[in-house]
Every structure is written in structure tokens, then in C-alpha cells.
Design an enzyme around this catalytic site. Sequence first.
Site, PDB file in Angstrom:
ATOM      1  N   GLU A 275       0.834  -1.210   0.000  1.00 53.63           N
ATOM      2  CA  GLU A 275       0.000   0.000   0.000  1.00 53.63           C
ATOM      3  C   GLU A 275       0.872   1.264   0.000  1.00 53.63           C
ATOM      4  OE1 GLU A 275      -2.169   1.790  -1.284  1.00 53.63           O
ATOM      5  OE2 GLU A 275      -3.858   0.649  -0.491  1.00 53.63           O
ATOM      6  N   ASP A 354      -6.982  -0.260  -3.797  1.00 58.10           N
ATOM      7  CA  ASP A 354      -8.085   0.693  -3.934  1.00 58.10           C
ATOM      8  C   ASP A 354      -8.831   0.497  -5.252  1.00 58.10           C
ATOM      9  OD1 ASP A 354      -6.227   1.535  -5.744  1.00 58.10           O
ATOM     10  OD2 ASP A 354      -5.899   3.516  -4.874  1.00 58.10           O
TER      11      ASP A 354
HETATM   12  O1  AHR Z   1       0.591   0.615  -3.325  1.00 60.30           O
HETATM   13  C1  AHR Z   1       0.308   0.822  -4.650  1.00 60.30           C
HETATM   14  C2  AHR Z   1      -1.151   1.119  -4.855  1.00 60.30           C
HETATM   15  O2  AHR Z   1      -1.432   2.365  -4.344  1.00 60.30           O
HETATM   16  C3  AHR Z   1      -2.144   0.253  -4.182  1.00 60.30           C
HETATM   17  O3  AHR Z   1      -2.354  -1.002  -4.780  1.00 60.30           O
HETATM   18  C4  AHR Z   1      -3.364   1.094  -4.263  1.00 60.30           C
HETATM   19  O4  AHR Z   1      -4.285   0.800  -3.274  1.00 60.30           O
HETATM   20  C5  AHR Z   1      -2.831   2.493  -4.165  1.00 60.30           C
HETATM   21  O5  AHR Z   1      -3.317   3.296  -5.188  1.00 60.30           O
END
Ligand code: AHR
Length: 565
Positions: A275, A354
Site C-alpha cells: 500500500e 483501492d
Molecule cells: O501501493 C500501490 C497502490 O497504491 C495500491 O495497490 C493502491 O491501493 C494504491 O493506489
Amino acid sequence: MRTLESFVAAMIAKSQSSTGAASRGNRRKDAKSRVLAIFTCLFVPFVAGSVIGCGGTSIHNVSSTTSPSQPAQSSTTLPCDIYFNTGTPCVAAHSTTRALFATYDGPLYRVQRSSDNTTLDVGLLKAGDYANAAAQDTFCAGTYCTVTKIYDQTANHNDLTIGPAGGADPADVGVPANGLPVVAGGHSVYGLSFTGGQGYRNSKTTGIATNGEPEGMYMVASGTHVNNNCCFDYGNAEVSGNNTGNGHMDAVNFGVECWFLPCTGAGPWVQADLENGLFASDWGYNTNPANTGFPQPFVSAWLKNDGQTKMALKGGDAQSGALTTEYAGSLPTISSGYIPMSQEGSVILGIGGDNSNNSVGNFFEGVMTGGYPTDASETDVQANIVNVGYDVVKANSATAGKLAVGSEISIQVTSSGYTNAYLRREGSDGAYGYGGIIASQLSSSSAAADLGDATWVVRTGLADSTCFSFESRNHPGEFMRHYSYVAYSEPWTGAEATAKDATFCAVAGNAGSGYSFQSKNYPTKYLRLYEGSAFVAAEGGSNAWDAKASYGQDTTFLVVNPLKP
Ligand code: AHR
């Protein structure tokens, strides 16, 4: 005499044939206002496995068959058996190609067909064996199928379904069911080819690590179908579909996202999506001199994380050899929140936490474990993956240059005035970044890139398994399709309409030799060369490229040996 409309269309077509990015973009905008044509052709489905289209003799697409001499998965220890025996049992196991437990005899995935919205669960040839893809071929023949569910083979039933909207992007769509034919254990099976906008998720799971618990995972993907968009992930993510902060994800990522220089080599890289960052080490986000990438057609990508202090990243050629440890060390310290981890226990495939869903990638199998797996168990699982013999569907002497699924071909035009000219992808398409399709005069001494652009991989029709789709040899994942009746080479979007745009039914050549390629969704229209560019055209229709003159010859093509050696 030409009408004003056809004259204007001819002028547009002429300017388009010189492939200006803007003109192609405009054609797309024009297309939005078009009314879908009414099918005027009686399309007679299935008589003993054949399809009779409009105005031509059908040429069958015969699905490749399973070799009866191929053994079943002989090992009594498949990946999840290996992990069980070494104390880190699988808590999720997903595959469209094979069983991941020797005793598993349930469904692998569910397909839904568009003709009547009914579904079929695709299972195994027998317990512990490979996918019964022939059942899918029968069920989906003549229509379009998407994968709507990928079953978890563990008792946890952490099945994946098409992902809902998240913080980053609207809801996902399913992957076309027949877009990635491959060989596994000598059997014809299907992987999942994600081309953007597609993804799967389960946010009500059982047994998946949360809040700093240890876990491991791997997926088998492809180094030949990747991009730098977020995020081709498999693993642990947020329950809400929103970015809830550092350490709330723990998923293995495979692609060419190099968001923070330096990266090493060209990738694609195995990284950890924890994340707000893809990590190749604790030396900066994507930084890791040992992580040079895995460009092979089948790649195993591995991540394990003890949730408290450490993680390890490994990768391997899934067709041969051992694993390489890219990194084994501290969890990221570059920013707070990763020590300890705060995983939430949702499972994702093909998307970011996300629901960022603009990545592309291929998926064949993947497993998540409870506990931090031993290196020895990973070595054994890699050996088991290699033993599968994953392979692309190859042309052989019987199929080379023929209209056979898996074969590489070139498509020679027969229009008057074109000698040794072949349909090829060319250029880029402005905002869309993909190619147009024109005829180019080529020979064996032409540049390799040009020869590759004029080489196509014959695929089972995306929208009709009795027809064909043509995948770009140089740009895997892109298919020859029409848009507003103009031919392009583009990834399909996962939408049924796009699949139909990219499906052509082969009939005897309108000019008496070779083939003509009938549009699946506009059966009165055939692939046509007109003023140097490719279109789908109905003889005597309202577009300039529908002109009657030379229609038969312009819609007749020869399927020949691939120009690209
Ligand atoms: O960590 C990279 C990405 O960043 C994740 O998969 C996403 O949730 C966020 O946009």
C-alpha cells in the site's frame, strides 16, 4: 455517382490511411454517435459444430484437443500439499488451469455466457488434475463468455468474484474466458488475460492474515503481458476497496511500475504492494540492483511477509529452473506503517488495493499461505510448477501458416496493385496509444519490427469459439478489431462488444481463393483493404470503403507463413 456523404467519408478514409493520430481519435468520437447496425443476416448457429455465416462457406475453428498420451498430474504433492506438509497451509488457492491439491475435485472457475446469461462451473478432468477446458469450449461455442468467479480450492472458500468499485476506479469487469489459451500438462487450458478494467476480489474471507500475521503467496503470470499501470496484484488488500494506509496491503505485484528511480533492467519486476508503494527492497521503493526482471512467457512471482519485521521476494521462470531470491530483509523503513503490518484480509487479483484497475497481466495460478513459508517449501513448489510444463500454444508443421488456433500467420492481401503486401499493425493511435492496420509491402529482408507487426497469432474467436481473433505478435494482448468500421490493433476491454469487434468468422474467399473474414457483430461486413488501410465493409454500403469496385478482391486474403521468423 458518389453521394456527398460517401465523398466526405472517402476523404476521411483517405486522410486516415495516412494514420494521423488526430484523425483516428476523431473517428472514435464519431463512432459514439453511430446507431448500431441491425443484423440483416440470418446467423445460423451450430450444426454439428459448424457455423454457417452470411454469404460464404464456413471454415471451422477446431479447438485444439488434449493429447490422450499426456499423464495426469502424477505428483501426490501439489503446491498446497507441499505447503501443508511444511506447516504453512494454503488459506487460498486459485487457478484456472489445474488443481493445487492432489485430492481437489471441485470447480476451478465459473464462466457466464452472454447468449442466455447462464453459467458453467469449469472443473477438472479428474481429481488433482487439469482443467476441463473442453467443457467451456462447448458451453461457450457461438457466444461470448466471461469468467465471473475463480474458486478457492481450500476449505475456506475464499472465492474471487468480479471486483466492486473502489476508491480509485469504478467496478471491474470479468476477463473473457477464452482469451488466453495455453498448454498445461499437455492439456489445452485457459489462463486469464487482464487487459485493463478487469479484476477480482473477496472482502469476506476466512483464514487470510490480518494485522501483522505472517503469510506467503505466489502467482504464475507472464513476463510478456505487463504494463506500468497500477496494479497487477495477487494477495492481501483492504476490505473497503479504499486506500486505508501503509501496511494495509500485502500482495505480490508483477509489472513494469518503476515509480521511484532507480530501477534495474527493464523488468517486469516482482515487487511487494504493501500500500502506497511497490517495494523491491528496503533500500527505497523500487530500488534493488538484484531485481533485474523476469521477461519470460511464464513467470512465478513470490512474496512472503512475517508481518512484523521481514519480507522476501523471489521470482522464477515458471517453465524451467529454480527460484532467484531478489530480496530477503527488513520490511520497508522508508515510511512508517509497514512495521508492523496491518493487513485487512481481503483477497484481490489483477487490481490494486483501492481497485486501481488499469494494469494488464496474465494469471494462471496463485496461492496464499498461513504462516511464513520455508525456503525449502518454495523450492519444491517451484519444481512442481515447472513440472506442469506451462507453454504457449505453438504452431507445428501441420498448422504453421494455417488458420489454426495457436498458429502464427501473416495475412497477404490480394487487392489489385498490391504485390507481396500484408496486413500489419502500424503506428500509434494518439490518446489510445495503439495501432492502426494497413497493408505494407514486405519481404524477408524487411526490418524485424515490421515483420513482427505483420505477424498475427490465431486465437479462438473472443466472442465466438467457432470463429477467430488475431492477436498482434509484437504487441501481445492487442487484437485486430474494428471500431466505427475501421480496423485497429488494440487490447480488448473485457466488454462483450469489444470482443465481437475483434472476432472474425472465416469463410471461403469472396474472390474465389483464400479467405474472407466476416465481422462477428456486423455479418454483412467483411475485413477489407481500401486505399491501403483495413476496414470492415459491406458491399455497396454507405461508407467510402464499402465501394462495390474491387470488393471481392479487396475482401479476399491469403493466410501464409508468418513473416516474423
Ligand atoms: O501501493 C500501490 C497502490 O497504491 C495500491 O495497490 C493502491 O491501493 C494504491 O493506489
